[in-house]
Design an enzyme around this catalytic site. Structure first.
Site, mmCIF file in Angstrom:
data_model
loop_
_atom_site.group_PDB
_atom_site.id
_atom_site.type_symbol
_atom_site.label_atom_id
_atom_site.label_comp_id
_atom_site.label_asym_id
_atom_site.label_seq_id
_atom_site.Cartn_x
_atom_site.Cartn_y
_atom_site.Cartn_z
ATOM 1 N N HIS A 1 -0.116 12.042 -5.562
ATOM 2 C CA HIS A 1 -0.685 12.025 -4.205
ATOM 3 C C HIS A 1 0.409 11.812 -3.161
ATOM 4 O O HIS A 1 0.545 12.581 -2.210
ATOM 5 C CB HIS A 1 -1.740 10.915 -4.101
ATOM 6 C CG HIS A 1 -2.261 10.742 -2.712
ATOM 7 N ND1 HIS A 1 -3.358 11.424 -2.225
ATOM 8 C CD2 HIS A 1 -1.823 9.984 -1.679
ATOM 9 C CE1 HIS A 1 -3.560 11.087 -0.961
ATOM 10 N NE2 HIS A 1 -2.644 10.218 -0.603
ATOM 11 N N GLU A 2 1.248 10.786 -3.392
ATOM 12 C CA GLU A 2 2.289 10.476 -2.392
ATOM 13 C C GLU A 2 3.351 11.575 -2.357
ATOM 14 O O GLU A 2 3.831 11.955 -1.294
ATOM 15 C CB GLU A 2 2.929 9.121 -2.700
ATOM 16 C CG GLU A 2 1.982 7.925 -2.601
ATOM 17 C CD GLU A 2 1.241 7.827 -1.269
ATOM 18 O OE1 GLU A 2 0.107 7.332 -1.267
ATOM 19 O OE2 GLU A 2 1.794 8.268 -0.238
ATOM 20 N N HIS B 1 -6.856 0.061 5.389
ATOM 21 C CA HIS B 1 -6.856 1.019 6.492
ATOM 22 C C HIS B 1 -7.445 0.460 7.774
ATOM 23 O O HIS B 1 -7.190 1.001 8.854
ATOM 24 C CB HIS B 1 -7.590 2.277 6.068
ATOM 25 C CG HIS B 1 -6.948 2.953 4.914
ATOM 26 N ND1 HIS B 1 -6.905 2.392 3.654
ATOM 27 C CD2 HIS B 1 -6.277 4.128 4.806
ATOM 28 C CE1 HIS B 1 -6.248 3.185 2.838
ATOM 29 N NE2 HIS B 1 -5.850 4.239 3.506
ATOM 30 N N HIS C 1 0.857 -1.193 0.000
ATOM 31 C CA HIS C 1 0.000 0.000 0.000
ATOM 32 C C HIS C 1 0.892 1.242 0.000
ATOM 33 O O HIS C 1 1.743 1.409 0.888
ATOM 34 C CB HIS C 1 -0.931 0.008 1.212
ATOM 35 C CG HIS C 1 -1.995 1.039 1.069
ATOM 36 N ND1 HIS C 1 -3.184 0.802 0.400
ATOM 37 C CD2 HIS C 1 -2.041 2.327 1.455
ATOM 38 C CE1 HIS C 1 -3.912 1.917 0.409
ATOM 39 N NE2 HIS C 1 -3.240 2.846 1.028
ATOM 40 N N GLU D 1 -3.671 14.735 2.974
ATOM 41 C CA GLU D 1 -4.128 13.876 1.863
ATOM 42 C C GLU D 1 -4.479 14.689 0.622
ATOM 43 O O GLU D 1 -4.597 14.141 -0.465
ATOM 44 C CB GLU D 1 -5.345 13.061 2.303
ATOM 45 C CG GLU D 1 -5.091 12.113 3.464
ATOM 46 C CD GLU D 1 -3.928 11.172 3.207
ATOM 47 O OE1 GLU D 1 -3.291 10.736 4.178
ATOM 48 O OE2 GLU D 1 -3.635 10.863 2.024
ATOM 49 N N TYR E 1 -9.713 11.247 4.067
ATOM 50 C CA TYR E 1 -9.833 11.255 2.611
ATOM 51 C C TYR E 1 -11.121 11.940 2.187
ATOM 52 O O TYR E 1 -11.163 12.637 1.181
ATOM 53 C CB TYR E 1 -9.763 9.832 2.058
ATOM 54 C CG TYR E 1 -8.495 9.115 2.452
ATOM 55 C CD1 TYR E 1 -8.498 8.109 3.411
ATOM 56 C CD2 TYR E 1 -7.276 9.478 1.897
ATOM 57 C CE1 TYR E 1 -7.316 7.484 3.799
ATOM 58 C CE2 TYR E 1 -6.095 8.856 2.276
ATOM 59 C CZ TYR E 1 -6.131 7.864 3.231
ATOM 60 O OH TYR E 1 -4.956 7.245 3.627
HETATM 61 C C1 LIG Z 1 -8.020 6.871 -0.704
HETATM 62 C C2 LIG Z 1 -6.952 6.075 0.006
HETATM 63 N N1 LIG Z 1 -5.670 6.643 -0.318
HETATM 64 C C3 LIG Z 1 -4.505 6.224 0.291
HETATM 65 O O1 LIG Z 1 -4.562 5.271 1.122
HETATM 66 O O2 LIG Z 1 -3.441 6.814 -0.010
HETATM 67 C C4 LIG Z 1 -7.008 4.625 -0.418
HETATM 68 O O3 LIG Z 1 -6.180 4.197 -1.190
HETATM 69 O O4 LIG Z 1 -7.923 3.932 0.058
HETATM 70 ZN ZN LIG Z 2 -2.169 9.724 1.376
#
Ligand SMILES: C[C@H](NC(=O)O)C(=O)O
Ligand SMILES: [Zn+2]
Length: 615
Positions: free
Chosen positions: A373-374, A503, A343, A401, A513
């Site tokens: 994003h990262e 998560h 992940h 985020e 998020y």
């Molecule tokens: C939206 C969330 N983003 C992440 O974890 O970076 C996911 O992937 O479920």
């Molecule tokens: Zn993130």
């Protein structure tokens, strides 16, 4: 208690230096485990976790000796307000060890889970139909000659994205939950007990209240509910349109025309974003489509080239390049010789120099967005690195985020993709606009109910409203009621479907998020204004705007030194300090009108009694 503010400031100075060193050691151990999941690395990480918690408890004891609430300096009071919350280290050592051990076991189960190939289990009835009931008759895969070889990334992710066989999708959907969710159900229940005990030791009623305190405002839960109520009508329009297209593709015996959408048909293991069914649902086929996966591959993009492309967007705004160590120490491809936690995540090693991304990158459009994003997390880390250690965090978790996604909103536009050579002839036609907005909605609007319901479910588990007697059923009540999706196979309390989403075993809160998907459009609107953009918001591309970059830098450099409401004031030049759905509704305005006209005659929403599982 000690009322001497000068001594308190001296204590804070010492803490700042020591905390940075302790944090660095812990991050190194955590990195080693996440990029090489072995028992040895697990043990080292657990040891470091205990050392970090001992340090945290020692400093907490010192901090609580000060009468800090009466100190005159606001930032000193703010630092103490954070330092005097001990977190899970408030647990007795044996329970703390149990908690961190459970967390690691659940995360490992998720990260190494594998399933059998679909065809290896294929059972055909005499009629030739798939013998669905035979599929899982043997609990032990080996009894039926099947070896679990397929991991989530990249295999199952790609199969869920690309397969158009409902039987295969239903198998993948179920097999993943058998392998990843079901095995951790009992561990998760014990984990919740310990998390709540820790929260209560910190003066919170349960772990959910502790999580929500990160947002520093009363009534955060109600605010999130209010935002969702304002966004739900747009989601229902998208849901109705996508459902109609899926009925066209798979027929009404698979997809009920007026009911919920079966969750395995939406191109994603959790139905949380629907971009992978763009080909089935795109409004104007044959016109410009922003899925540049093929172009990336044809042009020979490597993961490294994708990272360089993303970095160049940040530096075009006058923001920070990735440090040298980033390129030397990041893990941007899945190793072939060991187990890793795939992940994607961004890492700050607490010394102002060492920042890394861990990502099992595939060459797809979706991963190009993830890369932005990262890298947005790393950019935020870099911009607040001169803050005191305690303030080196996002103004709230949703801000962290949002950063990368804000830039991706510009980088995903047809115009921008054309300017970097990933898209051919882009016309300014209405159809191209709608195709683009629709593709963005499959990501941003489809996600909203999922981003909302994940922690609705967890907050209820923490508060005890949801217990082991309805743990999985409550999940599906929310998935059906809020998101309008249904399970493709019957579910019971033997299952633990939330546990099959990273998560939950990794214990990463999720409402961040939902907050991000709202606030990133507030950022986008303000940065576009700063960039001098004119015209519809969805066409804005802030690329190379140093003015937009300066505004973003001013907001992000604050870190957590000020409440996020003040950061929002800085962003909007004082116009607002609240989360606001207007920008996201403005952005998708043209699409909403289009959907409403297309959906005439369709049921908007879903009849919940059609959640029966259609074989
Ligand atoms: C939206 C969330 N983003 C992440 O974890 O970076 C996911 O992937 O479920
Ligand atoms: Zn993130």
């Amino acid at each position: 208690t000690n009322t001497n503010e000068a001594e308190a400031i001296d204590f804070l100075g010492r803490y700042d230096r020591e905390a940075g060193q302790m944090c660095n050691k812990f991050m190194e151990a955590s990195w080693n485990y996440n990029t090489n999941v072995t028992d040895f690395n697990k043990r080292v990480m657990l040891q470091q976790q205990m050392i970090w918690s001992d340090f945290h408890r020692t400093k907490w004891n010192e901090a609580t000796n000060f009468a800090w609430k009466n100190f005159t300096t606001p930032t000193v009071r703010r630092m103490f307000s954070f330092l005097t919350v001990l977190g899970k280290a408030a647990l007795p050592r044996d329970k703390l060890k149990e908690l961190t051990g459970l967390l690691q076991e659940m995360k490992t189960t998720y990260s190494v889970a594998k399933i059998c190939r679909y065809d290896a289990r294929l059972r055909r009835l005499p009629s030739g139909d798939y013998d669905y009931d035979a599929e899982f008759e043997a609990d032990d895969d080996n009894q039926i000659g099947c070896i679990p070889t397929l991991p989530l990334e990249p295999h199952l992710t790609q199969m869920m994205a690309n397969s158009r066989d409902p039987d295969e999708l239903r198998y993948l959907w179920r097999a993943w939950r058998e392998a990843a969710g079901k095995p951790i159900r009992q561990k998760y229940l014990r984990f919740v007990e310990l998390s709540n005990e820790a929260a209560r030791l910190n003066g919170f009623s349960d772990a959910g209240e502790y999580w929500r305190s990160d947002y520093e405002i009363d009534g955060f839960r109600e605010e999130v509910e209010e935002l969702w109520q304002k966004l739900s009508p747009l989601y229902q329009q998208l849901h109705a349109y996508v459902r109609a297209k899926l009925v066209e593709k798979y027929g009404e015996e698979v997809v009920p025309r007026r009911g919920p959408i079966p969750a395995h048909l939406l191109g994603n293991m959790w139905a949380q974003t629907w971009t992978n069914v763009l080909d089935i649902t795109i409004p104007y086929p044959g016109r410009t489509s922003v899925d540049v996966t093929n172009a990336l591959r044809i042009q020979g993009y490597s993961p490294l080239a994708m990272f360089r492309l993303a970095e160049e967007f940040f530096t075009s705004l006058g923001l920070e390049p990735m440090p040298q160590t980033f390129w030397q120490r990041s893990m941007i491809q899945k190793p072939t010789d060991r187990e890793v936690v795939c992940h994607a995540s961004a890492w700050d090693f607490c010394n102002g120099r060492d920042y890394r991304i861990k990502q099992c990158t595939e060459v797809t459009m979706e991963h190009l967005v993830t890369t932005h994003h990262e890298m947005g997390h790393i950019q935020y880390d870099l911009l607040y690195r001169n803050q005191p250690f305690i303030f080196r965090d996002g103004a709230n978790p949703g801000f962290h985020e949002a950063v990368g996604d804000v830039l991706a909103l510009s980088a995903s536009t047809p115009r921008h993709l054309q300017s970097v050579g990933l898209l051919g002839n882009v016309d300014d036609s209405y159809e191209t606009d709608i195709n683009f907005l629709f593709a963005m909605a499959l990501d941003k609007i489809a996600f909203l109910p999922f981003g909302y319901l994940m922690d609705q479910w967890r907050w209820e588990v923490f508060s005890g409203d949801t217990t082991s007697s309805n743990l999985n059923n409550r999940w599906w009540e929310l998935r059906l009621g809020v998101q309008g999706v249904s399970p493709p196979v019957p579910r019971t309390e033997e299952d633990f479907d939330p546990g099959a989403k990273f998560h939950v075993p990794a214990n990463v809160p999720y409402v961040r998020y939902f907050v991000s998907f709202v606030v990133q459009f507030q950022f986008h609107a303000e940065l576009c204004k700063a960039a001098g953009h004119e015209g519809p918001l969805h066409r804005c591309d802030i690329y190379r705007s140093v003015k937009a970059g300066r505004l973003l830098r001013n907001v992000l450099s604050l870190g957590k030194s000020r409440p996020w409401t003040e950061a929002l004031s800085v962003l909007t030049s004082g116009r607002t300090n609240k989360l606001d759905v207007e920008p996201i509704l403005e952005y998708f305005g043209p699409l909403r009108t289009w959907l409403e006209s297309q959906n005439r005659g369709e049921l908007i929403g879903w009849r919940e009694n059609e959640a029966i599982v259609l074989q």
